[in-house]
Design an enzyme around this catalytic site. Structure first.
Site, PDB file in Angstrom:
ATOM      1  N   PHE A   1       0.860  -1.175   0.000  1.00  0.00           N
ATOM      2  CA  PHE A   1       0.000   0.000   0.000  1.00  0.00           C
ATOM      3  C   PHE A   1       0.898   1.228   0.000  1.00  0.00           C
ATOM      4  CE2 PHE A   1      -2.928   3.192   1.724  1.00  0.00           C
ATOM      5  CZ  PHE A   1      -3.951   3.056   0.818  1.00  0.00           C
TER       6      PHE A   1
ATOM      7  N   ASP B   1       2.589  -5.234   7.472  1.00  0.00           N
ATOM      8  CA  ASP B   1       1.376  -4.432   7.496  1.00  0.00           C
ATOM      9  C   ASP B   1       0.198  -5.399   7.413  1.00  0.00           C
ATOM     10  OD1 ASP B   1      -0.908  -3.001   6.766  1.00  0.00           O
ATOM     11  OD2 ASP B   1       0.203  -1.535   5.581  1.00  0.00           O
TER      12      ASP B   1
ATOM     13  N   TYR C   1     -10.193  -0.139  11.016  1.00  0.00           N
ATOM     14  CA  TYR C   1     -11.431   0.324  10.369  1.00  0.00           C
ATOM     15  C   TYR C   1     -11.890  -0.582   9.233  1.00  0.00           C
ATOM     16  CZ  TYR C   1      -7.721   2.865   7.792  1.00  0.00           C
ATOM     17  OH  TYR C   1      -6.575   3.219   7.123  1.00  0.00           O
ATOM     18  N   LYS C   2     -11.068  -1.565   8.867  1.00  0.00           N
ATOM     19  CA  LYS C   2     -11.455  -2.481   7.795  1.00  0.00           C
ATOM     20  C   LYS C   2     -12.185  -3.679   8.411  1.00  0.00           C
ATOM     21  CE  LYS C   2      -7.575  -1.015   4.878  1.00  0.00           C
ATOM     22  NZ  LYS C   2      -8.300  -0.537   3.689  1.00  0.00           N
TER      23      LYS C   2
END
Lengths: 398, 398
Positions: free
Chosen positions: A113, A184, A209-210
């Protein structure tokens, strides 16, 4: 045995919506409004400054960290919550470089990412010259692990294709070459079983938040192996990680031998309250059962799309065991097609240049959702609904 | 004309409590529970991922920044909200060092809030050797501003004594010597009039949980002078500050010529919702009127304490114009005395070694509160209530 019909009832999904974007922002746990109201009325409003003691705010970084730790195979007292994932990645990589001062290579991949790469770019500008951030193709990472590498920094599950790295194999090779590894877990925590301790992980970071459903911009977390923590010199050395924060010493002394030293500044307690409600939904969820269910639903989804949606090509591995918990398809009209889907209340997202991405989140999805989504997708393709002008314009935030 | 009886009604203060700690954690605005519930039910639960567009989440960093900017004399588009104050200080000082690469001195003072010093310590460890962080007495800062100094980093109002630096004079001297200045506004924003633009400020940062009443751990903010922003290279270069965050480029390009580049990772939108409610309480508040009222109440408080509370000595300047908006007294039994006060529902706090600290916050305090607090303090001193054993033990978090 985890009952996924029961977990589905814990989430608020709008009437008629099929939400295949829990890999980007999880839906609201139904208990979250009551929990945040309780915080507002019975913690902040009543206890005010005393709440740091009386309501345990000061240590929620750790109590929440342990709850996340239980889902990712972390030892107790090895995770703290707070800040953003970008900041936590910065902390972890900075720590690796300090632990390997004679090595000048950070090895990542071009599927990482981007913010992870950006944060390292910024870090390297701060450091003396001579560092090299390498971003080969994901498949070439293994062969590029050499004795030059200070730190391997990877996202376990590719945010676009869902492809999963082999965490254990990469750590083993990195350790054999004296390198440290930062993982990550943005698309891993709550998505797939992770065994941080069993894999002999050095550092990891993730967001909540995922798949963890903590709400937009919910706090991040960082893991440091207990065997390393005493030697980690925090680069972002805030008062919340100090050995004696209320002594107000002029010099920094990290909290001795404790994960607490990775805390930085005063964290948002409101966001912790919401995250607590989100973590309640994970009580009793067996990660192996979740994985089995995820593979079942992904297999169904891929099968249905391939049977009924011509033009879409699976991105990432066909072997579901080599994926995280989202499925992506390449389609040249992916952007307008996704807009047309969203207009029909099937929510996925789009990642440039041509990826339609769908999160498969067993906590709140079942076979009816999967089949229903493909019904609508197939209909859009058949009628070329995506050609409508309203679906062609790109919004600033996609 | 600001009506402070009306603003008092906007805050939830527990029955019978006199809250003199708004300089540490502001009380809850009564509108905040409805605002956060609205966010939960009508933004997150309904709009889910689309909320980043439909509810404006993505730019709340800036819209909230502008609302704070209006209270501290900032130009439009010069403040963003997010992260913690520790992180924002790190960003600002790192930017100064990059803008003054040939200078090796950071000048602060020993009255600065320790986390600011800690963050610079961490930053200097990341940089090549040779930097020098100087922390003279606050009174000696002016004379230590020389051509060697890259960055002067100060907290405008001393967190212990309330003493206020002369922002304009320090900036003028720093600029005359080619140095940049970073102001920590933790005890300034919402406490006193600040004129960032008029003082030709370079960088500033602050928090929103003290005088701005955003709740425990509410987000921080950072100010960068519009004349500098194009040249600021973000050291914490996260995707949220990228020129095109949704292009997912592998390389970082800061948002051109915009304060947005000081954004880092995905911020907590729940904490923004609460902060919005808190900022509503500031609508129509004139900062000069607030200052006049603050001085009136501080003068009353000091006068009453000095008349009725023997043993307590005013800390910091007697001239109220040379203070922020809190008042501190030195008292050798300050810790147990503050515990005794708190037990009587008069809430201040204690800072080692001997400081009893009281926030004077006109938004929700009046003369009755001030006199009532001194009545109880005087009573505690007269009866030596503070000698009771229950007030002697220190808790971990003070």
């Amino acid at each position: 045995m985890t009952d996924f019909t029961k977990t589905k009832a814990l989430f608020q999904i709008p009437e008629g919506m099929i939400y295949l974007n829990g890999n980007s922002l999880g839906p609201m746990p139904k208990s979250a409004p009551d929990r945040i109201l309780d915080f507002m009325h019975n913690e902040w409003a009543t206890d005010l400054i005393k709440g740091w003691n009386t309501k345990g705010w000061f240590m929620q970084t750790n109590t929440l960290g342990d709850r996340i730790g239980a889902l990712v195979g972390a030892e107790e007292d090895s995770i703290v919550v707070g800040d953003t994932l970008s900041i936590k990645i910065f902390q972890a990589v900075a720590a690796c470089l300090a632990l390997r001062p004679d090595r000048k290579v950070i090895l990542s991949d071009n599927g990482n990412f981007p913010t992870d790469l950006y944060m390292v770019e910024g870090l390297l500008k701060l450091k003396e010259a001579g560092y090299d951030l390498r971003t080969p193709n994901p498949d070439d990472v293994m062969e590029q692990i050499t004795d030059e590498v200070a730190c391997v920094m990877l996202t376990e599950v590719d945010y676009r294709t869902g492809r999963k790295h082999d965490m254990k194999a990469i750590i083993d090779k990195a350790h054999a070459h004296g390198a440290l590894v930062v993982w990550d877990l943005a698309h891993s925590a709550g998505a797939i079983p992770v065994d941080l301790s069993g894999c002999d992980t050095d550092f990891a970071a993730g967001c909540t938040y995922k798949f963890l459903n903590g709400g937009p911009g919910a706090p991040a977390f960082i893991y440091v192996a207990p065997r390393l923590i005493a030697d980690v010199e925090p680069a972002l050395s805030g008062w919340y990680g100090h050995a004696a924060p209320f002594d107000f010493d002029l010099n920094y002394r990290p909290m001795p031998n404790k994960i607490d030293r990775m805390r930085i500044g005063t964290p948002s307690i409101a966001s912790f309250a919401i995250l607590e409600a989100a973590m309640d939904a994970w009580d009793g969820v067996d990660m192996q059962a979740l994985r089995a269910r995820s593979i079942e639903l992904m297999t169904l989804f891929v099968g249905e799309v391939e049977a009924r949606c011509p033009g879409l090509t699976l991105a990432g591995p066909r072997d579901m065991n080599a994926r995280g918990s989202h499925v992506s398809f390449r389609f040249e009209h992916g952007y307008p097609c996704m807009q047309a889907l969203i207009a029909k209340k099937v929510i996925g997202d789009f990642r440039a240049p041509d990826i339609m991405r769908f999160g498969i989140t067993p906590l709140f999805l079942d076979e009816d959702d999967i089949r229903g989504a493909v019904d609508i997708l197939s209909d859009i393709l058949k009628n070329e609904t995506w050609k409508e002008e309203r679906f062609q314009t790109r919004s600033a935030v996609t």
